[in-house]
Design an enzyme around this catalytic site. Structure first.
Site, PDB file in Angstrom:
ATOM      1  N   TRP A  10       0.816  -1.226   0.000  1.00 41.06           N
ATOM      2  CA  TRP A  10       0.000   0.000   0.000  1.00 41.06           C
ATOM      3  C   TRP A  10       0.846   1.272   0.000  1.00 41.06           C
ATOM      4  O   TRP A  10       0.304   2.372  -0.082  1.00 41.06           O
ATOM      5  CB  TRP A  10      -0.979  -0.001   1.191  1.00 41.06           C
ATOM      6  CG  TRP A  10      -1.992  -1.100   1.147  1.00 41.06           C
ATOM      7  CD1 TRP A  10      -2.137  -2.045   0.166  1.00 41.06           C
ATOM      8  CD2 TRP A  10      -3.016  -1.373   2.110  1.00 41.06           C
ATOM      9  NE1 TRP A  10      -3.181  -2.888   0.471  1.00 41.06           N
ATOM     10  CE2 TRP A  10      -3.737  -2.499   1.659  1.00 41.06           C
ATOM     11  CE3 TRP A  10      -3.401  -0.780   3.327  1.00 41.06           C
ATOM     12  CZ2 TRP A  10      -4.813  -3.044   2.378  1.00 41.06           C
ATOM     13  CZ3 TRP A  10      -4.471  -1.309   4.046  1.00 41.06           C
ATOM     14  CH2 TRP A  10      -5.166  -2.435   3.561  1.00 41.06           C
ATOM     15  N   HIS A  94      12.998  -2.617  -1.360  1.00 42.20           N
ATOM     16  CA  HIS A  94      12.129  -2.080  -2.419  1.00 42.20           C
ATOM     17  C   HIS A  94      12.880  -0.982  -3.165  1.00 42.20           C
ATOM     18  O   HIS A  94      13.669  -0.248  -2.571  1.00 42.20           O
ATOM     19  CB  HIS A  94      10.834  -1.530  -1.811  1.00 42.20           C
ATOM     20  CG  HIS A  94       9.814  -1.221  -2.855  1.00 42.20           C
ATOM     21  ND1 HIS A  94       9.835  -0.055  -3.590  1.00 42.20           N
ATOM     22  CD2 HIS A  94       8.765  -1.944  -3.329  1.00 42.20           C
ATOM     23  CE1 HIS A  94       8.837  -0.081  -4.458  1.00 42.20           C
ATOM     24  NE2 HIS A  94       8.181  -1.208  -4.321  1.00 42.20           N
ATOM     25  N   GLU A 166      11.100  -6.521  -9.544  1.00 41.44           N
ATOM     26  CA  GLU A 166      10.351  -5.307  -9.876  1.00 41.44           C
ATOM     27  C   GLU A 166      11.227  -4.391 -10.726  1.00 41.44           C
ATOM     28  O   GLU A 166      12.031  -3.622 -10.180  1.00 41.44           O
ATOM     29  CB  GLU A 166       9.946  -4.564  -8.590  1.00 41.44           C
ATOM     30  CG  GLU A 166       9.057  -5.355  -7.661  1.00 41.44           C
ATOM     31  CD  GLU A 166       8.214  -4.451  -6.771  1.00 41.44           C
ATOM     32  OE1 GLU A 166       7.003  -4.684  -6.717  1.00 41.44           O
ATOM     33  OE2 GLU A 166       8.747  -3.514  -6.163  1.00 41.44           O
ATOM     34  N   SER A 212       3.209  -2.382 -12.180  1.00 35.96           N
ATOM     35  CA  SER A 212       1.970  -2.168 -12.947  1.00 35.96           C
ATOM     36  C   SER A 212       1.186  -3.454 -13.177  1.00 35.96           C
ATOM     37  O   SER A 212       0.608  -3.651 -14.254  1.00 35.96           O
ATOM     38  CB  SER A 212       2.262  -1.444 -14.266  1.00 35.96           C
ATOM     39  OG  SER A 212       2.844  -0.176 -14.011  1.00 35.96           O
ATOM     40  N   GLY A 233       1.307  -2.626  -6.351  1.00 33.87           N
ATOM     41  CA  GLY A 233       1.232  -1.312  -5.724  1.00 33.87           C
ATOM     42  C   GLY A 233      -0.129  -0.684  -5.948  1.00 33.87           C
ATOM     43  O   GLY A 233      -1.106  -0.998  -5.261  1.00 33.87           O
ATOM     44  N   GLY A 234      -0.231   0.175  -6.947  1.00 34.20           N
ATOM     45  CA  GLY A 234      -1.449   0.961  -7.185  1.00 34.20           C
ATOM     46  C   GLY A 234      -2.738   0.162  -7.195  1.00 34.20           C
ATOM     47  O   GLY A 234      -3.728   0.563  -6.574  1.00 34.20           O
TER      48      GLY A 234
END
Ligand code: 13P
Length: 251
Positions: A10, A94, A166, A212, A233-234
């Site tokens: 988040w 990250h 990632e 994504s 993520g988003g």
């Protein structure tokens, strides 16, 4: 057979009331897929979200932790404090920690070892920038991050480790690596484990893709041989889109 592992990061989103509302919706829809599902809210919402996900199929994760156990480290959070809240997973290395906050492989390694020693599951993130991809150095960058992050980690602890690949250029940009391109890097990561640990360790390693990931691309990514999960993520900030990803294979 590696169990699919779908996780939501988040990042710096959601107040406590927003986080609890989102967690309630996720818990309500997360049953029946057989997948491993995790959410990593911001630190301020860990306790509240932990109370909601307790006893459900949704595991609780943190987005970072300190490389030390306790002491004069203003603004840092210890693995002991996370465990105290029921946190089972921690995301380490990250790209936003590496590139925005200057975390080195050496610091990431200290965090990884401390987390493993204390019985925490770790998600170690690796991935190249656009410049590194254009310079054809994806494999050397990823290999260095794996070697650096896992320095001194024994094979016996690898059951507590997930790798998240990632590519930095795919994070929050809407640009996803194609399933074939992502799978090629995942295969390279699995081979790295075979070379530095064993074929058995490589075969068991859960390797997530992040960058994504959305409801409309998750199936194509998850269909690839070496993609075992996603770090989202988003699209993890909305219950419907996260559940569509987390239970992508539900009948
Ligand atoms: P997005 O899904 O927003 O691209 O973020 C990926 C990520 O960084 C997960 O850790």
């Amino acid at each position: 057979m590696r169990t699919p592992f779908l996780a939501g990061n988040w990042k710096m989103h959601k107040t406590v009331s927003e986080a609890t509302a989102l967690a309630r919706e996720i818990v309500a829809g997360a049953t029946g897929s057989g997948n491993r599902i995790m959410v990593a809210p911001p630190f301020t919402a860990l306790a509240a979200v932990g109370a909601i996900v307790k006893g459900s199929p949704v595991r609780l994760g943190a987005q970072n932790m300190a490389g030390e156990l306790s002491g004069a480290h203003t603004g840092e959070t210890s693995v002991l404090m996370l465990k105290d809240l029921g946190v089972e997973y921690v995301i380490l290395g990250h790209s936003e920690r590496r590139h925005v906050y200057g975390e080195s492989d050496e610091l990431v390694n200290r965090k990884v070892k401390l987390a493993l020693e204390r019985g925490m599951q770790t998600i170690l993130c690796v991935g190249e920038t656009l410049e590194e991809r254009e310079a054809d150095s994806v494999e050397s960058v990823v290999a260095a991050q794996l070697a650096g992050g896992l320095d001194g980690v024994e094979e016996a602890s690898l059951g507590q480790v997930t790798i998240a690949y990632e590519p930095v250029w795919a994070i929050g940009t809407g640009k996803t690596a194609t399933p074939d391109d992502a799978n090629a890097v995942h295969r390279f990561i699995r081979d790295w484990f075979a070379k530095h640990y064993s074929a058995k360790a490589a075969d068991a390693m859960c390797i997530q893709y992040g960058g994504s990931v959305k409801p409309d691309n998750v199936r194509d990514l998850m269909a690839m041989e070496h993609i075992d999960g996603a770090l989202v993520g988003g699209a993890s900030l909305d219950a419907d889109s996260f559940l569509a990803i987390a239970t992508y294979n539900k009948e």
